[in-house]
Design a protein around this motif. Sequence first.
Motif, mmCIF file in Angstrom:
data_model
loop_
_atom_site.group_PDB
_atom_site.id
_atom_site.type_symbol
_atom_site.label_atom_id
_atom_site.label_comp_id
_atom_site.label_asym_id
_atom_site.label_seq_id
_atom_site.Cartn_x
_atom_site.Cartn_y
_atom_site.Cartn_z
ATOM 1 N N UNK A 34 19.242 36.019 39.985
ATOM 2 C CA UNK A 34 20.250 36.969 40.662
ATOM 3 C C UNK A 34 20.824 36.286 41.746
ATOM 4 N N UNK A 35 22.142 36.303 42.285
ATOM 5 C CA UNK A 35 23.335 36.871 41.340
ATOM 6 C C UNK A 35 23.725 36.346 40.236
ATOM 7 N N UNK A 36 23.539 34.974 40.008
ATOM 8 C CA UNK A 36 23.820 34.379 38.603
ATOM 9 C C UNK A 36 25.276 34.171 38.724
ATOM 10 N N UNK A 37 25.777 33.713 39.888
ATOM 11 C CA UNK A 37 27.685 33.383 39.926
ATOM 12 C C UNK A 37 27.917 32.187 39.501
ATOM 13 N N UNK A 38 28.956 31.912 38.733
ATOM 14 C CA UNK A 38 29.371 30.654 38.141
ATOM 15 C C UNK A 38 30.350 30.055 39.433
ATOM 16 N N UNK A 39 31.234 31.092 40.219
ATOM 17 C CA UNK A 39 31.524 30.553 41.332
ATOM 18 C C UNK A 39 30.936 30.513 42.527
ATOM 19 N N UNK A 40 31.614 29.666 43.522
ATOM 20 C CA UNK A 40 31.101 29.435 44.809
ATOM 21 C C UNK A 40 31.820 30.034 45.912
ATOM 22 N N UNK A 41 32.878 30.490 45.381
ATOM 23 C CA UNK A 41 33.769 31.376 46.252
ATOM 24 C C UNK A 41 34.606 32.517 45.761
ATOM 25 N N UNK A 42 34.374 33.680 46.559
ATOM 26 C CA UNK A 42 34.995 35.028 45.947
ATOM 27 C C UNK A 42 35.386 35.736 47.069
ATOM 28 N N UNK A 43 36.038 36.817 46.844
ATOM 29 C CA UNK A 43 36.684 37.769 47.677
ATOM 30 C C UNK A 43 35.867 39.124 47.554
ATOM 31 N N UNK A 44 35.353 39.348 48.854
ATOM 32 C CA UNK A 44 34.780 40.776 48.606
ATOM 33 C C UNK A 44 33.226 41.093 48.239
ATOM 34 N N UNK A 45 32.465 39.687 48.089
ATOM 35 C CA UNK A 45 31.134 39.876 47.864
ATOM 36 C C UNK A 45 30.271 39.251 48.764
ATOM 37 N N UNK A 46 30.013 40.197 49.841
ATOM 38 C CA UNK A 46 29.363 39.651 51.148
ATOM 39 C C UNK A 46 27.642 39.822 50.712
ATOM 40 N N UNK A 47 27.153 40.281 49.641
ATOM 41 C CA UNK A 47 25.837 40.431 49.468
ATOM 42 C C UNK A 47 25.209 38.890 49.193
ATOM 43 N N UNK A 48 26.317 37.967 48.825
ATOM 44 C CA UNK A 48 25.809 36.695 48.435
ATOM 45 C C UNK A 48 26.207 35.618 49.587
ATOM 46 N N UNK A 49 26.687 36.023 50.577
ATOM 47 C CA UNK A 49 27.203 35.079 51.791
ATOM 48 C C UNK A 49 25.973 34.247 52.113
ATOM 49 N N UNK A 50 24.780 34.615 52.154
ATOM 50 C CA UNK A 50 23.665 34.018 52.671
ATOM 51 C C UNK A 50 23.330 32.762 51.848
ATOM 52 N N UNK A 51 23.816 32.787 50.716
ATOM 53 C CA UNK A 51 23.638 31.824 49.734
ATOM 54 C C UNK A 51 24.866 30.759 49.617
ATOM 55 N N UNK A 52 25.837 31.017 50.643
ATOM 56 C CA UNK A 52 27.029 29.936 50.571
ATOM 57 C C UNK A 52 28.260 30.632 49.930
ATOM 58 N N UNK A 53 27.984 31.701 49.047
ATOM 59 C CA UNK A 53 29.300 32.225 48.532
ATOM 60 C C UNK A 53 30.345 32.427 49.838
ATOM 61 N N UNK A 54 31.400 32.024 49.706
ATOM 62 C CA UNK A 54 32.572 32.045 50.595
ATOM 63 C C UNK A 54 33.963 32.486 50.303
ATOM 64 N N UNK A 55 34.465 33.377 50.923
ATOM 65 C CA UNK A 55 35.779 34.024 50.849
ATOM 66 C C UNK A 55 37.006 32.920 51.237
ATOM 67 N N UNK A 56 36.477 31.765 51.921
ATOM 68 C CA UNK A 56 37.489 30.718 52.331
ATOM 69 C C UNK A 56 38.341 30.174 51.227
ATOM 70 N N UNK A 57 39.595 30.301 51.274
ATOM 71 C CA UNK A 57 40.503 29.874 50.194
ATOM 72 C C UNK A 57 40.597 28.098 50.544
ATOM 73 N N UNK A 58 41.123 27.464 49.489
ATOM 74 C CA UNK A 58 41.603 26.229 49.433
ATOM 75 C C UNK A 58 43.000 26.456 49.441
ATOM 76 N N UNK A 59 43.824 25.570 50.336
ATOM 77 C CA UNK A 59 45.109 25.823 50.403
ATOM 78 C C UNK A 59 45.814 24.206 50.399
#
Length: 175
Positions: free
Chosen positions: A110-135
């Motif tokens: 869990x959570x088994x996410x293929x992405x490392x960045x996403x909007x609105x998914x704060x539950x996995x922020x401690x794993x490095x999932x980030x809402x920060x975009x590439x520009x």
Amino acid sequence: SIGGKKKAKKKVPRFESRKSGSTATIAWLFPTKIVCANVGRGGVVVGELQNSKNSLKLAKILAHAMSENHSTVSSTKERKRVLKCGAALTEHGTTFGGGTARLCEPDTTDPGLLVTRALGCSDASHLGLSPEPSIKELELSFETKICIIGSSGFWDSIGPFQAVKDIIDGIDAEG
């Protein structure tokens, strides 16, 4: 407790899939430039056809990738970033002949996410999932401008150059 037995405490997962986030891809087109931002695996490609002054047969097709793939599978930079934060990568089957290393809690799937960045998914922020975009930004100074915004499924099925070429070929066929 009844009969000397203790009730097992229900373990609450740190990640709830109902709260999972979303990916986003945005392109702003200005008269002389394009600015693209993305979070996740969707992407933007800007294409151009550079005509030779002597012959259309010498035209050059270029495809500019304007987004980053925020994936545990195709981005070494993103994979290293989430591992540094304490995430585990767990294999979940195969996708197009390769494994799908998904972002997980250590010692779980869990959570088994293929992405490392996403909007609105704060539950996995401690794993490095980030809402920060590439520009990224690109000056537009060429004759033909093509902007393709596609989902991860679209880009998994066709490469940037082929997508631009197919559009240019379609425009040429129409006249």
